[in-house]
Design an enzyme around this catalytic site. Sequence first.
Site, PDB file in Angstrom:
ATOM      1  N   GLU A  82       0.835  -1.197   0.000  1.00  0.00           N
ATOM      2  CA  GLU A  82       0.000   0.000   0.000  1.00  0.00           C
ATOM      3  C   GLU A  82       0.873   1.251   0.000  1.00  0.00           C
ATOM      4  O   GLU A  82       0.387   2.358   0.196  1.00  0.00           O
ATOM      5  CB  GLU A  82      -0.969  -0.017   1.193  1.00  0.00           C
ATOM      6  N   CYS A 114      -3.423  -3.639   4.481  1.00  0.00           N
ATOM      7  CA  CYS A 114      -2.474  -4.649   4.978  1.00  0.00           C
ATOM      8  C   CYS A 114      -2.869  -6.064   4.568  1.00  0.00           C
ATOM      9  O   CYS A 114      -2.214  -7.029   4.960  1.00  0.00           O
ATOM     10  CB  CYS A 114      -2.371  -4.558   6.497  1.00  0.00           C
ATOM     11  N   HIS A 236      -1.888 -10.479  11.507  1.00  0.00           N
ATOM     12  CA  HIS A 236      -1.417  -9.155  11.086  1.00  0.00           C
ATOM     13  C   HIS A 236      -1.133  -8.370  12.366  1.00  0.00           C
ATOM     14  O   HIS A 236      -1.954  -8.347  13.286  1.00  0.00           O
ATOM     15  CB  HIS A 236      -2.479  -8.452  10.250  1.00  0.00           C
TER      16      HIS A 236
HETATM   17  N1  CAA Z   1       1.994   0.887  30.897  1.00  0.00           N
HETATM   18  C1  CAA Z   1       1.440  -0.199  30.298  1.00  0.00           C
HETATM   19  N2  CAA Z   1       0.413  -0.133  29.411  1.00  0.00           N
HETATM   20  C2  CAA Z   1      -0.051   1.091  29.103  1.00  0.00           C
HETATM   21  C3  CAA Z   1       0.481   2.267  29.665  1.00  0.00           C
HETATM   22  C4  CAA Z   1       1.567   2.137  30.602  1.00  0.00           C
HETATM   23  N3  CAA Z   1       2.106   3.200  31.172  1.00  0.00           N
HETATM   24  N4  CAA Z   1      -0.202   3.317  29.163  1.00  0.00           N
HETATM   25  C5  CAA Z   1      -1.122   2.825  28.304  1.00  0.00           C
HETATM   26  N5  CAA Z   1      -1.024   1.475  28.270  1.00  0.00           N
HETATM   27  C6  CAA Z   1      -1.816   0.538  27.452  1.00  0.00           C
HETATM   28  C7  CAA Z   1      -3.294   0.887  27.392  1.00  0.00           C
HETATM   29  O1  CAA Z   1      -3.998   0.393  28.511  1.00  0.00           O
HETATM   30  C8  CAA Z   1      -3.693   0.204  26.094  1.00  0.00           C
HETATM   31  O2  CAA Z   1      -3.847  -1.180  26.300  1.00  0.00           O
HETATM   32  P1  CAA Z   1      -5.282  -1.892  26.013  1.00  0.00           P
HETATM   33  O3  CAA Z   1      -5.586  -1.581  24.583  1.00  0.00           O
HETATM   34  O4  CAA Z   1      -5.012  -3.310  26.261  1.00  0.00           O
HETATM   35  O5  CAA Z   1      -6.244  -1.235  26.927  1.00  0.00           O
HETATM   36  C9  CAA Z   1      -2.446   0.346  25.221  1.00  0.00           C
HETATM   37  O6  CAA Z   1      -1.362   0.671  26.113  1.00  0.00           O
HETATM   38  C10 CAA Z   1      -2.546   1.461  24.200  1.00  0.00           C
HETATM   39  O7  CAA Z   1      -2.934   2.628  24.885  1.00  0.00           O
HETATM   40  P2  CAA Z   1      -4.022   3.611  24.285  1.00  0.00           P
HETATM   41  O8  CAA Z   1      -5.216   2.832  23.809  1.00  0.00           O
HETATM   42  O9  CAA Z   1      -4.249   4.714  25.228  1.00  0.00           O
HETATM   43  O10 CAA Z   1      -3.180   4.127  23.038  1.00  0.00           O
HETATM   44  P3  CAA Z   1      -3.466   5.261  22.031  1.00  0.00           P
HETATM   45  O11 CAA Z   1      -4.817   5.830  22.174  1.00  0.00           O
HETATM   46  O12 CAA Z   1      -2.333   6.195  22.131  1.00  0.00           O
HETATM   47  O13 CAA Z   1      -3.394   4.545  20.598  1.00  0.00           O
HETATM   48  C11 CAA Z   1      -3.644   3.003  18.829  1.00  0.00           C
HETATM   49  C12 CAA Z   1      -3.317   3.175  20.321  1.00  0.00           C
HETATM   50  C13 CAA Z   1      -5.126   3.339  18.603  1.00  0.00           C
HETATM   51  C14 CAA Z   1      -3.414   1.565  18.407  1.00  0.00           C
HETATM   52  C15 CAA Z   1      -2.760   3.981  18.007  1.00  0.00           C
HETATM   53  O14 CAA Z   1      -1.407   3.638  18.158  1.00  0.00           O
HETATM   54  C16 CAA Z   1      -3.086   3.993  16.515  1.00  0.00           C
HETATM   55  O15 CAA Z   1      -3.986   4.722  16.074  1.00  0.00           O
HETATM   56  N6  CAA Z   1      -2.311   3.205  15.690  1.00  0.00           N
HETATM   57  C17 CAA Z   1      -2.532   3.149  14.243  1.00  0.00           C
HETATM   58  C18 CAA Z   1      -3.745   2.320  13.885  1.00  0.00           C
HETATM   59  C19 CAA Z   1      -3.579   0.879  14.225  1.00  0.00           C
HETATM   60  O16 CAA Z   1      -2.489   0.357  14.358  1.00  0.00           O
HETATM   61  N7  CAA Z   1      -4.738   0.173  14.324  1.00  0.00           N
HETATM   62  C20 CAA Z   1      -4.716  -1.254  14.562  1.00  0.00           C
HETATM   63  C21 CAA Z   1      -5.866  -1.965  13.907  1.00  0.00           C
HETATM   64  S1  CAA Z   1      -5.997  -1.491  12.181  1.00  0.00           S
HETATM   65  C22 CAA Z   1      -4.862  -2.456  11.374  1.00  0.00           C
HETATM   66  O17 CAA Z   1      -4.383  -3.421  11.883  1.00  0.00           O
HETATM   67  C23 CAA Z   1      -4.438  -2.025  10.012  1.00  0.00           C
HETATM   68  C24 CAA Z   1      -3.118  -1.335  10.133  1.00  0.00           C
HETATM   69  O18 CAA Z   1      -2.079  -1.962  10.064  1.00  0.00           O
HETATM   70  C25 CAA Z   1      -3.128   0.095  10.366  1.00  0.00           C
END
Ligand code: CAA
Length: 404
Positions: A82, A114, A236
């Site tokens: 992609e 992906c 994935h």
């Molecule tokens: N110690 C340990 N764990 C901690 C922590 C700490 N100090 N602080 C936060 N965490 C944990 C949270 O509890 C959370 O775990 P759970 O999901 O198990 O509850 C995890 O860390 C992530 O924290 P947040 O949810 O607060 O993270 P975020 O809001 O900053 O974003 C995300 C996470 C949404 C994945 C972001 O990184 C993102 O948008 N990534 C891009 C999109 C993506 O990867 N999506 C995945 C599915 S789509 C897909 O697979 C296609 C693709 O490749 C894109």
Amino acid sequence: MTEPLIGIHDLSLATAHYRLDHDALARHLGVDPAKFHVGLGQDAMSIPAADEDIVTMAATAAQPIIARHGGDRIRTVLFATESGVDQSKAAGLYVHGLLGLPTTCRVVELKQACYSATAALQFAAALIAREPAQQVLVLTGDVAKYALGSTGEPTQGAAAVAMLITAEPAILRLDTPSGLYSDDVSDFWRPNYRTEAVVDGKLSVEAYQHAIEQAWADYRYRGGRDLSEFAACCYHQPFTRMAYKAHRHLLHHAGSDAAPGTDLDSVLAAGTIYNRAVGNSYAASAYVGLASLLDHRDDLANRPIAIISYGSGSVAEFLSGVIEPGYHQHLRSAANAGAIARRRPITYAHYRELHQVEIPADGGDHKIEQESTGPYRLAALSGHRRIYESAEGRHHSSSLIQGK
Ligand code: CAA
């Protein structure tokens, strides 16, 4: 007539020249590093140098496969990505030229976020079922890039995987039933005018889980194996914790919830080791996971494994296969691990500079300084053409027209 067994005969991994450690990113963002290491399950992400892209990574991954097997029987090259470098020309054509593959070959590019590498595997298998003597080279590679300071930033990365798909494969024979699911969802996408993806992170995690649950239901409906039969599952992995989230979700959906504290590592951990170091590689990610699994488990002969593919937008596929006896002798474990270990660490400031590099769009002559040390690099842009260089010299794509 018995159907030929078809699957992965060889598999090789490449990644980028640099790595940014999540500790450095956490320091810069003022975030607890445990959020990245534990919450996302990531330690580092591969960052391409300015003279690297999906073509250089895919050619680097494929070169040892061609060196081992030759290219004479390859009739099709499929490049699943992609991060295409052109709106019209297939990136695989550059790789085809760099590797000196036969002209009696079709080369196309596949895109669906992906997911597309899994489609490439299935298309390859269908071609080989028609003519078992031919081979298909499946290339998959991506550069995962999000905006600086966005929540997606810690889930970047880059890698490529090349796979030779044949009859009577040495590593993995694919099962026939697979489970499918498609739906029009706006969880992650990249409009043509953007170099970085747009993502609704929370929706994307939900959409991923829903899609694989539906693909799994379709797989079972078509006579697929029970989840408990798999020696390992390769998901994935946008970030490696996603594999654990997704597997718990599937177990729940299948009515066999993992009790709190259940060790999912036995089926998941080996397939996450490379991804934890490389980051998201979009279309390649599940197959980076497969390379990691094969390189870190020696008990898989004659055992079924699952590959669970998700591409935002969205398409999911649940497919399975059986590992061949003697698979170990055909792996490239040292080379794969070496590609990851060789990356040079960079500072946050250097990473930021690379993040902002833009390919000149004026059609002029632009030399690209050598930074990477792999066998292939993007050496220049000239008249809107991309000019790649191998260790042996420059590759001009339109050599026929230039009278060479
Ligand atoms: N110690 C340990 N764990 C901690 C922590 C700490 N100090 N602080 C936060 N965490 C944990 C949270 O509890 C959370 O775990 P759970 O999901 O198990 O509850 C995890 O860390 C992530 O924290 P947040 O949810 O607060 O993270 P975020 O809001 O900053 O974003 C995300 C996470 C949404 C994945 C972001 O990184 C993102 O948008 N990534 C891009 C999109 C993506 O990867 N999506 C995945 C599915 S789509 C897909 O697979 C296609 C693709 O490749 C894109």
